[in-house]
Write a protein that holds these residues in place. Structure first.
Motif, PDB file in Angstrom:
ATOM      1  N   UNK A  73       0.769  -1.314   0.130  1.00  0.00           N
ATOM      2  CA  UNK A  73       0.034   0.093   0.050  1.00  0.00           C
ATOM      3  C   UNK A  73       0.754   1.172  -0.190  1.00  0.00           C
ATOM      4  N   UNK A  74       1.971   1.247   0.934  1.00  0.00           N
ATOM      5  CA  UNK A  74       3.022   2.412   0.755  1.00  0.00           C
ATOM      6  C   UNK A  74       3.613   2.793  -0.530  1.00  0.00           C
ATOM      7  N   UNK A  75       4.076   1.361  -0.979  1.00  0.00           N
ATOM      8  CA  UNK A  75       4.925   1.412  -2.185  1.00  0.00           C
ATOM      9  C   UNK A  75       3.937   2.089  -3.460  1.00  0.00           C
ATOM     10  N   UNK A  76       2.735   1.515  -3.702  1.00  0.00           N
ATOM     11  CA  UNK A  76       1.769   2.005  -4.569  1.00  0.00           C
ATOM     12  C   UNK A  76       1.495   3.486  -4.581  1.00  0.00           C
ATOM     13  N   UNK A  80       6.413  10.138  -1.933  1.00  0.00           N
ATOM     14  CA  UNK A  80       7.425   9.671  -0.767  1.00  0.00           C
ATOM     15  C   UNK A  80       7.366   8.395  -0.063  1.00  0.00           C
ATOM     16  N   UNK A  81       6.310   7.680  -0.645  1.00  0.00           N
ATOM     17  CA  UNK A  81       5.927   6.354  -0.029  1.00  0.00           C
ATOM     18  C   UNK A  81       5.540   6.594   1.379  1.00  0.00           C
ATOM     19  N   UNK A  82       4.643   7.467   1.552  1.00  0.00           N
ATOM     20  CA  UNK A  82       4.016   7.919   2.997  1.00  0.00           C
ATOM     21  C   UNK A  82       2.689   7.971   3.012  1.00  0.00           C
ATOM     22  N   UNK A  91      -7.474   2.299   2.585  1.00  0.00           N
ATOM     23  CA  UNK A  91      -6.788   1.507   1.309  1.00  0.00           C
ATOM     24  C   UNK A  91      -6.811  -0.113   1.558  1.00  0.00           C
ATOM     25  N   UNK A  92      -6.700  -0.527   2.642  1.00  0.00           N
ATOM     26  CA  UNK A  92      -6.580  -2.011   3.032  1.00  0.00           C
ATOM     27  C   UNK A  92      -7.700  -2.645   3.607  1.00  0.00           C
ATOM     28  N   UNK A  93      -8.941  -1.844   3.681  1.00  0.00           N
ATOM     29  CA  UNK A  93     -10.089  -2.176   4.513  1.00  0.00           C
ATOM     30  C   UNK A  93      -9.765  -3.037   5.747  1.00  0.00           C
ATOM     31  N   UNK A  94      -8.780  -2.562   6.385  1.00  0.00           N
ATOM     32  CA  UNK A  94      -8.740  -3.161   7.843  1.00  0.00           C
ATOM     33  C   UNK A  94      -8.976  -1.815   8.819  1.00  0.00           C
ATOM     34  N   UNK A  95      -9.289  -2.319   9.941  1.00  0.00           N
ATOM     35  CA  UNK A  95      -9.529  -1.610  10.989  1.00  0.00           C
ATOM     36  C   UNK A  95      -8.420  -0.570  11.557  1.00  0.00           C
ATOM     37  N   UNK A 133      11.410  -0.736   1.407  1.00  0.00           N
ATOM     38  CA  UNK A 133      11.321  -0.629  -0.056  1.00  0.00           C
ATOM     39  C   UNK A 133      12.006  -1.857  -0.931  1.00  0.00           C
ATOM     40  N   UNK A 134      13.021  -2.349  -0.472  1.00  0.00           N
ATOM     41  CA  UNK A 134      13.703  -3.073  -1.040  1.00  0.00           C
ATOM     42  C   UNK A 134      13.043  -4.338  -0.899  1.00  0.00           C
TER      43      UNK A 134
END
Length: 183
Positions: A73-76, A80-82, A91-95, A133-134
């Protein structure tokens, strides 16, 4: 007890195919529409097989599904991946609680950092670290290459048709479930 199958409907023998089961119900309950069996049962089977295969692949790569979800989710999100924890939850449909636990584990592993967000005083920003990231790039690359082999049996045309039909089904199901009153 012999003959009992715990994996129904995933391990159905050919004589109990979805088509055969639907036909049996048509015979036994004339007038009751049983056609959904021929769609839903294979979808259950495919979902189970793909989920099992993804879990095996992630175990081999030593990545937890929740970590994959967070880092992906952060990478997509792009540089700045934040994202804020609220954006991650949406975005993840979690609490929010689940996001907090995921972020804490990933932070302990050096995969993300947390800081105050410029969005609001109470918001927390989560940023992918170089190690995160890696990890996510190598994991997603291997995972997608492997999953590509799983769908290689389908032609490009079949893939496009299936993707469209599944998208229509998901949207239709969302409409039905959003408009249905709670039981």
């Amino acid at each position: 007890m012999t003959g009992v199958r715990d994996g129904y409907p995933f391990d159905m023998p050919p004589e109990a195919s979805a088509a055969a089961v639907a036909e049996a119900w048509r015979r036994e309950l004339p007038g009751v529409s049983a056609g959904s069996i021929e769609i839903i049962t294979p979808l259950w089977q495919v979902a189970k097989l793909l989920a099992d295969e993804r879990m095996r692949t992630l175990r081999r790569l030593r990545v937890e599904p929740a970590t994959l979800d967070l880092l992906s989710t952060l990478r997509r999100a792009g540089q700045p991946y934040t994202l804020t924890t609220r954006q991650i939850a949406e975005r993840t449909f979690v609490t929010a609680g689940a996001v907090s636990q995921r972020v804490a584990r990933a932070e302990d592993a050096g995969l993300v950092t947390r800081s105050k967000s410029s969005a609001s005083r109470r918001a927390v920003a989560v940023t992918l670290t170089p190690a995160g990231h890696e990890l996510i790039e190598s994991t997603v690359r291997e995972l997608l290459e492997h999953e590509e082999t799983l769908v290689a049996v389908l032609t490009r045309h079949q893939r496009a048709e299936l993707a469209g039909a599944l998208g229509d089904l998901v949207n239709g199901l969302r409409q039905v479930t959003l408009t249905r009153p709670d039981s």
